[in-house]
Scaffold this motif. Structure first.
Motif, PDB file in Angstrom:
ATOM      1  N   PRO A 131       2.271 -10.868  -6.225  1.00 57.01           N
ATOM      2  CA  PRO A 131       3.632 -10.357  -6.419  1.00 57.01           C
ATOM      3  C   PRO A 131       4.486 -11.282  -7.283  1.00 57.01           C
ATOM      4  CG  PRO A 131       3.466 -11.356  -4.262  1.00 57.01           C
ATOM      5  CD  PRO A 131       2.073 -11.366  -4.841  1.00 57.01           C
ATOM      6  N   ASP A 166       4.846  -5.447  -7.386  1.00 56.29           N
ATOM      7  CA  ASP A 166       3.714  -5.546  -6.470  1.00 56.29           C
ATOM      8  C   ASP A 166       2.632  -4.554  -6.864  1.00 56.29           C
ATOM      9  OD1 ASP A 166       4.405  -7.361  -3.960  1.00 56.29           O
ATOM     10  OD2 ASP A 166       6.249  -6.310  -4.535  1.00 56.29           O
ATOM     11  N   GLY A 171       2.792  -4.336  -0.442  1.00 56.61           N
ATOM     12  CA  GLY A 171       3.429  -5.475  -1.085  1.00 56.61           C
ATOM     13  C   GLY A 171       4.902  -5.233  -1.323  1.00 56.61           C
TER      14      GLY A 171
END
Length: 585
Positions: A131, A166, A171
């Motif tokens: 990320p 992400d 995420g």
């Protein structure tokens, strides 16, 4: 650091600015923190800039602690990326548009999703790079139709915007929660009373969306909350449709004469006089109001819309705007009625509405208008209404639209109790954008299996200049500003109220000791009267004031707490410790 007031670039004003609507606007101008350049556009003077920089410092600390990295984009941007996401059109008249000398279309950035997306796409190509969290603190531009309230609603404003990137939705959830937690720390440090409310995404798009609303009587927003913890801005409140009603015993619909009743109140009065009920009196909730609008799409196309809702409710302009965004709605005018002769103004009923009707006016109804509900409504004839009209039996709308006003005491959608209405100002907004911008601009990375996948994004904004106004609004009093220690331009103001040289020397010495401790000190060294100095000190709003006057002959000085109004005398020897205690160092 010591700043001498005689040398500071500031002029306090004794009169309110003519366009001041709220306290923060009035005091920030009068105290010399900001200066108007044009409607919705302000210059930041040294005192105001210091406050804003302290807000920015808090934002940077917390964003970096949450894993954010700071970048900075230009304000002048090309058209093409905004065309790709359709926001060149969707933003409508709120966008500042211009052309360069070669005729290329440009804009002043209202927000930077496109730029962040393109930047990451240029540099990153693998799941191993994610990320990622990027943020900037930068000036934005929106051509507000009615800029108002100083910094609260401007055409040029400073904003912190952040974006997460992400590989998958899990995420995104984690990034969203991390920034949500950071925002809680930020607003706690800023000392604002705030509520986190469910919100709509508007032109930003995406799924989950929450606002941080500063509780503010002068705020332009309305939000609701319940005793059980439900909270939402009025645009995001959803009305749960009641169950269908058994209408087998309802008589057939009948048209009745109702002369001179173009309004709901006049209709109710006539019904109670000429057609009384046996169980109770008629009221506005028994009537079906049909509001006719023309909807303009961003591309300029226009189509008619009628909204049916209980007569005791009004269409909420904010909820309507959110429901139709990016399109905009306006009431029918005489020319519009002339183009739709089947619509009888003041007596419009479902019979003349619907996409399958001759009028071709799309007909959407409030969620409360469910199958089996019985209504009195317009008969599409002058001075006539129809009684016992049943939804699902006598008319079928084209769909549902939830835009009626939300009222104090309405039930919370989650069943957590009655809603209370409050005023606030949006100071932060977080979105789970999803893949809208990544898909439009081709932001893809290789996943663990070597497959190209579209990145999912989050967007997180804070109105920096708005926060300055919000803090000023919630801490000022009838004498001026009253900053919290963490945001004040100077923690301490030292002033002399006598004429003797020994007083000025004592002030110099004390200011030096406070500065040596790391405090920012504003020293009022002017040859002005005590009244002027006290008035300006209260107007400027530094948290602590040290007054050196006649008490110095007895070895005493006065310490004033601007926030509480408390005054006390302490010895010169104890002054530094007393100030340090109040200034929080």
């Amino acid at each position: 650091m010591i700043t001498r007031l005689s040398q500071l670039f500031v002029r306090t004003l004794r009169e309110d600015p003519a366009d001041a609507e709220v306290a923060s606007h009035r005091w920030l101008v009068r105290a010399g923190y900001i200066r108007r350049v044009a409607p919705g556009v302000y210059s930041w003077l040294p005192l105001g800039l210091k406050v804003m920089q302290k807000v920015e410092g808090i934002l940077r600390e917390e964003m970096e602690a949450a894993g954010g990295q700071e970048v900075r984009f230009p304000a002048l941007l090309p058209r093409d990326p905004y065309e790709a996401t359709n926001r060149w059109t969707e933003y409508g008249e709120n966008l500042f548009r211009l052309q360069d000398r070669r005729g290329n279309d440009m804009l002043l950035g209202p927000t930077h999703e496109e730029m962040f997306t393109l930047l990451v796409g240029d540099l990153y190509s693998s799941y191993k790079d994610l990320p990622l969290m990027l943020f900037q603190i930068q000036t934005k531009y929106r051509d507000e139709a009615r800029p108002r309230a100083g910094l609260l609603r401007g055409r040029e404003f400073v904003m912190k915007d952040a974006y997460s990137f992400d590989v998958d939705d899990a995420g995104l959830e984690a990034s969203y929660q991390a920034i949500r937690d950071a925002y809680i720390r930020i607003f706690d440090r800023l000392g604002l009373e705030y509520v986190i409310v469910k919100a709509t995404s508007g032109a930003m798009g995406g799924s989950a969306s929450e606002e941080f609303q500063a509780v503010l009587s002068a705020g332009e927003d309305s939000f609701v909350r319940s005793p059980g913890g439900y909270a939402a801005n009025v645009e995001a409140v959803t009305v749960t449709s009641p169950p269908a009603v058994d209408s087998d015993d309802v008589p057939d619909a009948v048209v009745v004469d109702t002369p001179g009743t173009p309004t709901i109140s006049s209709l109710v009065d006539l019904l109670n006089t000429n057609h009384p009920r046996g169980d109770r009196e008629w009221d506005a909730a028994d009537t079906l109001k049909n509001v006719v609008l023309k909807v303009t799409e961003p591309d300029g196309s226009i189509w008619p819309l009628a909204i049916g809702l209980p007569g005791d409710r009004e269409v909420d302009a904010r909820r309507l705007a959110a429901a139709l965004a990016p399109a905009e709605a306006a009431p029918f005018e005489e020319t519009d009625f002339a183009a739709h002769p089947s619509l009888v103004k003041g007596y419009i009923g479902p019979g003349a509405l619907g996409e399958k009707s001759p009028s071709k006016v799309r007909y959407l109804v409030d969620p409360r208008v469910v199958t089996g509900t019985e209504w009195v409504t317009g008969a599409d004839q002058q001075d006539r209404h129809v009684m016992h009209l049943v939804a699902g039996r006598d008319f079928t709308p084209d769909g549902v639209i939830d835009v009626a006003e939300v009222r104090e005491g309405d039930p919370a959608p989650d069943g957590s109790g009655p809603l209370s209405l409050e005023r606030g100002m949006e100071v932060g907004h977080i979105f789970q954008l999803g893949r809208k911008y990544a898909e439009a601009l081709g932001l893809k990375v290789l996943d663990r299996n070597g497959k190209l996948v579209t990145v999912t994004m989050g967007s997180y904004g804070i109105g920096v200049s708005r926060i300055v106004a919000a803090v000023a609004e919630t801490t000022c009093d009838d004498k001026g500003l009253a900053w919290p220690v963490e945001l004040a331009p100077y923690q301490v103001q030292v002033m002399v109220t006598g004429k003797g040289q020994e007083m000025f020397q004592a002030a110099e010495d004390l200011a030096g000791k406070l500065s040596d401790l790391g405090l920012d000190v504003l020293y009022d060294d002017r040859k002005a009267s005590p009244g002027v100095k006290f008035t300006d000190a209260e107007l400027l709003g530094m948290p602590v004031a040290v007054v050196i006057g006649r008490g110095l002959a007895n070895g005493m000085v006065e310490i004033r707490n601007r926030r509480t109004g408390e005054k006390r005398e302490v010895s010169v020897a104890d002054a530094v410790a007393a100030v340090r205690e109040l200034a929080g160092d």
